[in-house]
Design a protein around this motif. Structure first.
Motif, PDB file in Angstrom:
ATOM      1  N   LEU A 169      46.902  27.436  39.061  1.00 40.41           N
ATOM      2  CA  LEU A 169      47.378  28.739  39.507  1.00 40.41           C
ATOM      3  C   LEU A 169      48.898  28.771  39.738  1.00 40.41           C
ATOM      4  CD1 LEU A 169      45.555  31.095  39.843  1.00 40.41           C
ATOM      5  CD2 LEU A 169      45.552  30.736  42.295  1.00 40.41           C
ATOM      6  N   TYR A 223      51.613  31.102  37.899  1.00 35.66           N
ATOM      7  CA  TYR A 223      52.491  32.016  38.624  1.00 35.66           C
ATOM      8  C   TYR A 223      53.949  31.800  38.221  1.00 35.66           C
ATOM      9  CZ  TYR A 223      55.538  34.032  41.979  1.00 35.66           C
ATOM     10  OH  TYR A 223      56.587  34.738  42.513  1.00 35.66           O
ATOM     11  N   LYS A 265      38.632  31.134  36.642  1.00 43.52           N
ATOM     12  CA  LYS A 265      39.099  31.497  37.988  1.00 43.52           C
ATOM     13  C   LYS A 265      39.589  32.928  38.003  1.00 43.52           C
ATOM     14  CE  LYS A 265      40.621  27.141  40.049  1.00 43.52           C
ATOM     15  NZ  LYS A 265      40.960  26.184  38.983  1.00 43.52           N
ATOM     16  N   GLU A 266      39.153  33.651  39.031  1.00 44.61           N
ATOM     17  CA  GLU A 266      39.466  35.077  39.110  1.00 44.61           C
ATOM     18  C   GLU A 266      40.983  35.307  39.238  1.00 44.61           C
ATOM     19  OE1 GLU A 266      38.321  38.711  42.145  1.00 44.61           O
ATOM     20  OE2 GLU A 266      37.110  36.889  42.181  1.00 44.61           O
ATOM     21  N   GLU A 267      41.611  34.532  40.166  1.00 40.72           N
ATOM     22  CA  GLU A 267      43.048  34.753  40.386  1.00 40.72           C
ATOM     23  C   GLU A 267      43.822  34.432  39.112  1.00 40.72           C
ATOM     24  OE1 GLU A 267      41.094  32.893  42.295  1.00 40.72           O
ATOM     25  OE2 GLU A 267      41.681  32.901  44.405  1.00 40.72           O
ATOM     26  N   GLU A 309      43.740  37.239  36.775  1.00 38.02           N
ATOM     27  CA  GLU A 309      44.595  38.334  37.227  1.00 38.02           C
ATOM     28  C   GLU A 309      46.051  38.073  36.842  1.00 38.02           C
ATOM     29  OE1 GLU A 309      44.934  40.691  41.457  1.00 38.02           O
ATOM     30  OE2 GLU A 309      43.071  39.645  41.007  1.00 38.02           O
TER      31      GLU A 309
END
Length: 1759
Positions: free
Chosen positions: A584, A588, A620-622, A625
């Motif tokens: 993640l 980012y 993974k959802e995040e 996104e």
């Protein structure tokens, strides 16, 4: 002397040797001739020398085979030392010394050992080695004096520094020598050199054998010597060396290394001895002494061939190898103690490298080496460590790089090193930490991450965060390393991808680069939370733009790869990691880098959309996104058909329901893309471009956009919550960026339908919290993107009406949404968060205003804040806070400040913390917004409300919730307000009431503010500002706040602690205001509120810990005394707090009293002792007393000699406490107990007192006393002994005196007299235990006293003994003199003439029934026996004095004493078989004088004594000597006593008279019988039988007395029967008759007495002798006798009677035979006797049978 005679002499020696047959003869010859023969070697004649050599060869053969033969070693040593001797002679002499010395007995070896050392001086090295080789084994047997005085030391080494050095070197080699080592000449060094690591290239081809570790070849060779030691002998030698060092024969400094090496010995005995010695010297050794440290390094490393001059000179056989690992493990811990070791370059680095990478290292040594690295880092000064840093870092990176190293600690320390030693912007060390953060072990990677992510701003001011490397440089460094690693085996392979670092390290590297990027961009770097990171995006964007615009990044390093711009490299690294592993934060970072500069950076990814899509379908959802956002950014850079096809593609995948993950990603991407599309359009409109002409915004595209929005809308009601939330999010994103492309109302998917649908979800219990959050957010966004949004108020009303219980987080979200929706298009929500910050944003010029803030404010203030439902009130408060915070500049808010403040104040008294907290924050904000006048009004209203407690009334209606769940039981008096009241009073005390707002801002103790939602309000910034404004008030605030931190009320405590943390950032603040804080605390310790008292105690406890208190020493007594009072508080929690504070205070004070503290320590003791002694120990509170004593004991232990000046006060006080602190019940029991119990109990009490902590303290003090203090102490001691109460005190005083006599005997002499007279009073104490203690003390004290005092004492005691009646005086005399005899025997010997006669008299004391006097007799006896040469000798020696004292005793007024004197006299007479004049006369005169007068108890003893003396000295009495009573006088006196009435006395008198008569052979039978015979007659049968009316008991006693008198009378008659014909003729008949009568009638005892008397009678009867024959008279007597004696012969019961009767008969027959008078035995008698004897022939006892039968035969033969 001519040569001839020389050789002749030698010949003669030869001859003698030849003749010597026994070892003894040989030994004599050798000892006589060997030294002179050796001297002949200096002869100039060749022949003589030759002859000597022959002789020596012969001698050697003989000596070697006879190991017992002794050589004249002593003479040889003298000869060896002769400076004039030729070297030829000395060389031979030493051979014989070496041969002879080991043969000597051990004692002799020890005696000569010092000579060996003396002999070494100035001799060649090999001979010195030999002598030391002889000496070392002797050391084990040496005896050293206990007191290490230089004079008594056997080796006087102080004057021989050179010898000491030689000896120490040799000893070191012995200690290094392994057991059982054999020097193998063939094995050369080369082959083993590989094992030796560093030393391989040195000892070259010379082929020298390999020495043991730590030694050189030469050293090994000399230790082995001519005759090597066995392992056991070697062990003894090593022990001897340790003993030698222990005895301090050499300077301690020099021997430290020896002990360290010995402590690593493989034999337990040596290692233990050395360890113990090291431990005991630990504190004395200065580990920073370069001499010690350099030696350790030298031994550790051996002789490393450095490129120095001396390295070249060293011969190979002298080169030392490094020591074994075992020794190294002992050396390093000592290096760790030393600052010097850390600074010694290059040895420190060599040791580190050896420990980490040496060939023979092991895990323990590695760990120690790393600790040493750490030690170097901490202690080495900057200048010296600078050059070491890189060397150490290289080594450590090498360790970390491959996690092969098994020891975790090693890597741990490497991390510690890199982080401690190097600045935080040092790139190589950061790289090491980054590698470590990929370590598999938590302890390593955790530490590395902690350092790398050093979160600034935690308890530091924001500005001071650490430096970081610049972004471009760090990127280049990493890229270089990465490309290098890809070519080496350390690369990381996973599946098909190959990474330069393992995923954990790579992840950390990327995050660290992002932190560097932020740092370089000028913001505070963080890697904790993505949302926080996003706040910095605009700043990072600006920095990235500048980097991209510069020609080639900022760095000059040309990169191998195509990309040269640091940003591009950063992005490619991110891509590489994302493709390989994912994650993640990486996603980012990539998204951020691209979003901040999409024009330039996003375009590169257009051709990678498939890869991005694959990320959008992540599990993974995040992640999905973020990928969707990334996709939308990339898509937003294209236009026209390309855009169209992409959107269509997205719509298609959204509807494809095969994979929910893909649907979810596409749905979000679609929303984000449409949102970006609308934002772009809005910008173009704002720039007033003609949209019609723009290819990007054609009608068909608009349709496509609308259909996309409807597609999204269709998912709102999806059964999958995941997709529903995504749809909601997507719609929000669209609504935020522009008007929703759907109709306002009507049928189908319209804005109204959308709003209602969303509002219904908020209160619904079916929806998840996440859904609710997104729904609220989305609703808030609609009016932001659309100035004409038709349902704005409906939407707001709906939001405000949706309050549910316990949904605090949600209320914050609603607050944000209300704020955004109320202000509409002007909201900051409309900005692009990647590019613009909230503060920079201004709404576009052409936007339509849709601001409904006045309406919203009105609804909140007049409806919701005063709602009866507390949940609604809470929510309204949160919304209000949000409005005030976000819209602080809004005119509507500014004009309603007072209403808003009163709304907040009304919530302050709510029952739940959060509402209070929110309200207090709100109040602070409101205050800041007003102008000066507003501010004054606001303050006064607030203070009044808080302090008077007035508040707005609330209507209670049907739905009012009176008690919220969980608040029952809280006080309804607005207890919630207590915190704010305290803050208010704090502000008023500073006379600055407006500060209450500042305090409110600082007192943030609710967890809510740390959450993302809470933090968004930015209260930390406000708090910082408030802190700055409060700074001037710190001096007044600090003491109060410090105390408040310990308030028992949790709310107040938390609030105040957070204010404290905000204000007091500098830790030294407390020290700065120490006095003020202390003053405040001490004052408040006795406040009338328990809460304040308790918090003061707890605060004090915290304050005193670990602080230097030198400045407040004078305050200590006050603190102690006040705390003593609080320790007795009425409230238990306060007492506990006080106890805690006291314990800490005690610890701190004890530390302060350390001698190391110098003058401060002295002052502390001076102020503390009076307080503890007077207040603490005398307190009525048990705990206070216990603590005071405990503290005193500890102080005395730590203060040591500093106690000296206070001893005169301390010792008496402690002595008093011995009684005061004893449980009172013991006194009570003691009074009630019997004497025996009492004595046992009291001695137990006394020994308890002596082992008590107080006594322990006293003993500590006594060690330091000297003449300066005694003058003050002694009078107090004397006073205590005289007037002290309590067993413990008096006993303690006595024991102190004893200690003084041993501690400082000389100093005590002037005071001994005073102490003696004080002790005298204790000697007569009624309590036996105290009496004994005082006697014991006296026994010691006479040692130190002057002779005159001792004489006075002895006279006093003697006077007591002779004159005082009370037994207590006599006991004390016995005890004291016995104690003197035992503890000061020499004093007693000096005064023997006074003491021993008294002891002799005392020995003869008459014991009463109780046994105590018996004990005294034993004591006296012991004194007498210990001090005389045998009792007889003693009496002869002191006869004069003995007689004087016994005479004195006889003249005493006391009868008991008279009797005692008499017994003593008798004893003298008995012991000295004959007394000579004049003593005999003296004794008898004294005794006779005593006899005169009336009868008294014990007078019998005089009579017995007279009898004794006369019996012993009858011969002397016959002579007539002046002043010596004649026999006649003695008899007169004695017979006079026989007439006394007292029967008991009379019996003794008669017996005594009989003894005297018998001894002197005088004839006084007439007078005597006149006294005795009536006595017998009076005791005739009748009188015995008569029953008197006296009671039974007395009757019995009387009977016994009568019997005794009867027996005594008969015995006396026997003894007094004189050899006088006339007298006999008068009395024989009568006497015989008397006896015969009694025989028939009496009891057996009397019969026995009569028979014994008869025996004496016939023995002396002169009728039975030929010359005095008178047959008739004899016949008469015999007949009388025979008639009566038959009774006794036939007495069946008592064999003793029969035996005695038989012996009478036997005597008679024998006498008759001798005097040929058989005729007088008539036949009648014979018949009687024969019958009786016949009866006896059957007697039960064989000896009687036999005798009877013999006598019977004798009688029958007469027939």
């Amino acid at each position: 002397m001519e040569t001839g005679s020389d050789s002749d002499q030698l010949e003669r020696v030869f001859l003698r040797l030849g003749h010597a047959e026994t070892d003894e003869q040989l030994q004599n010859i050798i000892s006589k001739f060997l030294p002179p023969v050796l001297l002949k070697l200096s002869s100039t004649q060749e022949g003589v020398r030759k002859k000597v050599m022959e002789l020596l060869v012969h001698l050697n053969k003989r000596i070697k085979s006879r190991p017992k033969i002794q050589l004249p070693v002593e003479t040889l040593l003298v000869q060896y030392q002769d400076p004039a001797a030729v070297s030829f002679v000395t060389n031979f002499t030493i051979i014989y010394v070496k041969m002879g010395y080991p043969r000597l007995p051990v004692e002799k070896q020890c005696e000569l050992a010092p000579t060996l050392l003396t002999a070494m001086e100035g001799k060649p090295q090999p001979q010195q080695d030999s002598l030391m080789h002889l000496l070392i084994p002797t050391l084990f047997h040496m005896k050293y004096p206990v007191e290490s005085s230089k004079s008594a030391s056997p080796f006087n080494l102080a004057e021989k520094p050179k010898t000491v050095q030689l000896l120490l070197d040799f000893m070191l080699d012995v200690l290094l020598m392994p057991y059982g080592y054999v020097l193998n000449e063939t094995q050369s060094r080369q082959n083993s050199s590989s094992a030796q690591g560093s030393s391989s290239n040195s000892g070259g081809g010379s082929g020298i054998p390999q020495p043991p570790p730590g030694m050189s070849f030469y050293a090994a060779k000399r230790v082995i010597g001519d005759n090597p030691w066995t392992p056991e002998q070697l062990e003894q030698c090593k022990l001897g060396i340790v003993k030698f060092i222990e005895a301090e024969q050499v300077p301690e400094l020099e021997a430290v290394l020896h002990l360290v090496i010995a402590s690593s010995d493989t034999r337990h005995s040596v290692a233990t001895a050395a360890d113990l010695e090291l431990k005991s010297k630990q504190s004395l050794i200065d580990w920073n002494n370069p001499a010690i440290i350099n030696k350790m390094y030298k031994v550790y490393l051996g002789d490393i061939p450095l490129k120095t001059k001396e390295g070249a000179v060293l011969k190979p056989e002298l080169k030392r190898d490094p020591v074994s690992t075992r020794v190294k493990l002992k050396i390093v811990p000592h290096l760790l103690r030393s600052r010097q070791a850390a600074e010694t370059f290059p040895a420190n680095i060599q040791v580190v490298y050896d420990g980490l990478f040496g060939t023979n290292t092991n895990s323990k040594l590695r760990t120690l080496s790393l600790q040493f690295v750490h030690h170097i880092c901490i202690n080495c000064p900057e200048i010296k460590i600078k050059p070491l840093g890189p060397m150490l870092l290289n080594g450590l990176t090498k360790l970390i790089n491959e996690y092969k190293e098994p020891e975790v600690q090693v890597r741990q320390v490497a991390v510690k090193f890199a982080s401690t030693v190097f600045p935080s912007d040092h790139i190589p060390s950061r790289y090491l930490l980054l590698l470590a953060s990929g370590d598999p072990r938590e302890e390593v990677h955790g530490e590395a991450q902690r350092v790398l992510r050093c979160l600034p701003g935690r308890n530091r001011k924001e500005s001071t965060f650490e430096q970081m490397p610049s972004f471009p440089e760090m990127v280049y460094y990493i890229q270089e390393k990465a490309s290098h690693r890809m070519k080496t085996p350390v690369k990381y392979v996973t599946g098909t991808t190959v990474l330069p670092f393992n995923p954990a390290a790579f992840g950390e590297i990327v995050l660290y680069l992002r932190m560097c990027l932020a740092h370089s961009a000028g913001v505070v770097p963080t890697s904790q939370c993505l949302a926080d990171m996003q706040d910095h995006a605009p700043a990072i964007g600006r920095y990235i733009r500048t980097l991209m615009s510069s020609p080639q990044g900022a760095s000059s390093s040309s990169n191998k790869s195509g990309e040269t711009n640091p940003v591009q490299i950063y992005i490619s690294l991110l891509q590489q990691l994302l493709a390989g592993v994912g994650g993640l934060p990486v996603m980012y970072c990539l998204l951020e880098a691209v979003s901040v500069y999409p024009e330039k950076l996003a375009t590169k990814f257009v051709d990678k959309t498939e890869w991005i899509k694959s990320l959008m379908s992540s599990s993974k959802e995040e992640m999905r996104e973020l990928a969707a956002l990334f996709y939308s950014v990339v898509v937003s850079t294209v236009s026209g058909n390309e855009l169209k096809s992409m959107i269509e593609q997205l719509i298609k995948t959204t509807k494809d329901n095969h994979s929910p993950e893909i649907q979810h990603g596409s749905l979000l991407a679609l929303g984000f893309t449409v949102g970006r599309y609308l934002a772009k359009k809005k910008m173009r409109m704002a720039e007033q471009q003609d949209l019609e002409t723009n290819a990007d915004f054609l009608p068909e595209q608009e349709e496509l956009i609308q259909s996309a929005t409807e597609t999204i809308g269709s998912f709102l009601d999806s059964t999958s919550p995941l997709l529903a939330i995504a749809a909601c999010t997507a719609l929000g994103e669209i609504g935020r960026n522009g008007p929703l492309p759907i109709p306002s109302e009507g049928s189908g998917f319209t804005k109204l339908h959308l709003v209602e649908s969303l509002l219904n979800r908020i209160p619904s219990s079916k929806e998840t919290n996440k859904m609710k959050e997104r729904t609220i957010q989305t609703l808030g966004y609609f009016p932001v993107g659309d100035g004409d949004f038709p349902h704005q108020k409906l939407l707001l009303q709906g939001l405000m009406d949706s309050v549910e219980a316990k949904q605090i987080e949600l209320q914050f979200t609603i607050g944000e949404a209300i704020t955004s929706a109320a202000i509409g298009t002007c909201s900051v929500a409309a900005r692009d968060a990647w590019v613009v910050t909230e503060d920079e944003y201004t709404p576009p010029a052409g936007a339509k205003i849709n601001d409904v803030v006045p309406w919203v404010l009105d609804v909140i203030l007049n409806k919701h804040i005063i709602s009866p439902n507390p949940h609604v009130r809470q929510a309204a408060c949160i919304w209000l806070l949000s409005l005030v915070r976000k819209l602080s500049t809004h005119k509507e808010v500014k004009s309603h400040l007072k209403e808003i403040q009163s709304a907040f104040v009304s919530v302050l008294s709510e029952n739940d913390e959060l509402s209070q907290d929110v309200a207090s924050k709100g109040l602070g904000l409101v205050y800041e917004l007003g102008n000066e006048q507003d501010q004054q009004e606001l303050v006064s209203t607030l203070v009044e409300t808080l302090m008077t407690g007035k508040r707005a009334k609330r209507e209670v209606s049907g739905e009012t919730v009176v008690f919220q769940g969980g608040t029952l039981g809280k006080t309804p008096d607005g207890q919630g307000l207590s915190t704010y009241k305290e803050l208010c009073s704090l502000a008023s005390d500073l006379s600055q009431p407006d500060l209450v707002y500042k305090f409110m801002n600082l007192a943030n103790h609710h967890a809510m503010w740390n959450s993302r939602k809470g933090a968004a309000f930015g209260f930390n910034v406000i708090a910082t500002k408030a802190g700055e404004q409060l700074a001037p008030f710190l001096p007044q605030l600090v003491p109060r706040l410090y105390r408040y931190q310990f308030d028992p009320n949790l709310g107040i405590r938390q609030a105040m602690t957070s204010i404290w943390n905000a204000l007091v950032t500098d830790k030294s603040m407390v020290d700065k205001y120490l006095k003020e804080i202390l003053q405040d605390l001490v004052k408040n310790l006795t406040s009338n509120m328990w809460r304040v008292r308790e918090s003061s105690c707890l605060a004090l406890n915290d304050l005193l810990r670990g602080r230097p208190l030198d400045d407040i020493i004078d305050k200590l007594p006050e603190i102690w005394e006040t705390l003593f009072r609080v320790q007795d508080d009425i409230k238990e929690s306060v007492r506990k707090a006080a106890e805690l504070a006291l314990k800490t205070l005690s610890k701190v004070c004890v530390k302060m009293c350390d001698p190391a503290k110098g003058a401060a320590g002295q002052r502390t003791i001076a102020v503390l002792l009076p307080c503890l002694l007077d207040k603490g120990m005398m307190s009525s509170v048990t705990e206070v007393r216990a603590l005071s004593i405990n503290t005193l004991v500890k102080i005395s232990k730590s203060a040591g000699a500093m106690l000296k000046p206070h001893a005169p006060k301390l010792i008496p006080a402690l002595l008093e406490s011995l009684s005061v602190l004893e449980p009172q019940v013991l006194n009570y029991l003691s009074l009630r107990a019997t004497d025996q119990e009492k004595a046992a109990m009291d001695s137990a009490r006394l020994s308890a007192a002596k082992s008590s902590p107080m006594m322990e303290t006293i003993n500590m003090c006594l060690q330091y006393l000297d003449v300066s203090v005694l003058g003050e102490l002694v009078p107090r001691l004397c006073e205590l002994i005289r007037s002290g109460v309590g067993l413990g005190t008096k006993g303690g005083c006595a024991s102190v005196i004893v200690s003084l006599t041993t501690q400082c005997p000389q100093d005590l002499t002037p005071y001994s007299g005073k102490l003696m007279s004080a002790l005298l009073s204790g000697l007569t104490d009624r309590n036996s235990v105290i009496q004994k203690s005082c006697a014991f003390a006296m026994g010691h004290l006479v040692r130190t006293s002057r002779d005159s005092s001792t004489e006075k004492l002895l006279q006093k005691l003697s006077g007591w003994y002779m004159e005082k009646e009370e037994p207590i005086y006599k006991t004390s005399c016995a005890l004291t003199i016995h104690a003197i005899g035992r503890y000061s025997p020499d004093v007693l010997k000096n005064h023997a003439k006074e003491v021993l006669p008294l002891a002799f008299l005392g020995m003869h004391e008459i014991a009463d029934e109780e046994k105590s006097e018996k004990e005294e007799c034993n004591l006296w006896t012991e004194v007498w026996q210990e001090n005389v040469p045998g009792s007889f000798g003693g009496i002869r020696l002191y006869l004069q004095e003995l007689i004087t004292i016994t005479q004195k005793a006889l003249q005493s007024q006391s009868w008991k004493m008279k009797a005692q004197g008499a017994i003593a006299m008798a004893s003298i007479a008995k012991q000295t078989s004959s007394l000579v004049p004049p003593y005999l006369g003296m004794i008898l005169t004294a005794l006779l004088q005593g006899l005169a007068g009336r009868t008294w108890a014990g007078k019998e003893e005089l009579l017995k004594a007279i009898a004794c003396v006369v019996t012993a000295c009858s011969a002397e009495l016959e002579k007539s000597v002046p002043n010596q009573p004649s026999t006649n006088e003695i008899l007169q006196a004695v017979l006079k006593e026989c007439c006394k009435e007292n029967l008991k006395y009379k019996i003794v008198a008669i017996s005594c008279a009989a003894e005297v008569l018998k001894a002197t052979k005088e004839d006084r039978f007439q007078e005597f019988s006149d006294i005795v015979i009536p006595l017998i007659k009076k005791n005739s049968l009748e009188s015995v039988g008569v029953r008197t009316n006296k009671n039974e008991d007395e009757n019995e006693k009387e009977k016994e007395l009568q019997l005794e008198s009867l027996l005594g009378a008969f015995e006396s008659l026997g003894k007094a029967w004189p050899r006088n014909v006339e007298t006999q003729r008068c009395y024989r008949q009568e006497l015989c008759k008397l006896m015969c009568e009694r025989l028939k009638l009496s009891t057996w005892k009397v019969q026995l007495g009569v028979l014994q008397s008869m025996n004496a009678f016939f023995q002396g009867l002169m009728l039975l002798e030929e010359e005095h024959a008178d047959p008739e008279a004899l016949a008469e007597i015999l007949l009388e006798t025979c008639k009566s004696i038959t009774y006794s012969l036939e007495n069946k019961t008592y064999s003793s009677v029969r035996t005695e009767a038989l012996s009478v008969i036997e005597l008679l027959l024998k006498k008759l035979e001798e005097s040929k008078q058989w005729d007088s035995l008539t036949s009648e008698c014979r018949v009687l006797l024969i019958e009786s004897l016949a009866t006896m022939e059957t007697d039960s006892r064989p000896e009687l049978q036999e005798k009877a039968s013999l006598l019977k035969k004798a009688l029958e033969s007469l027939e």
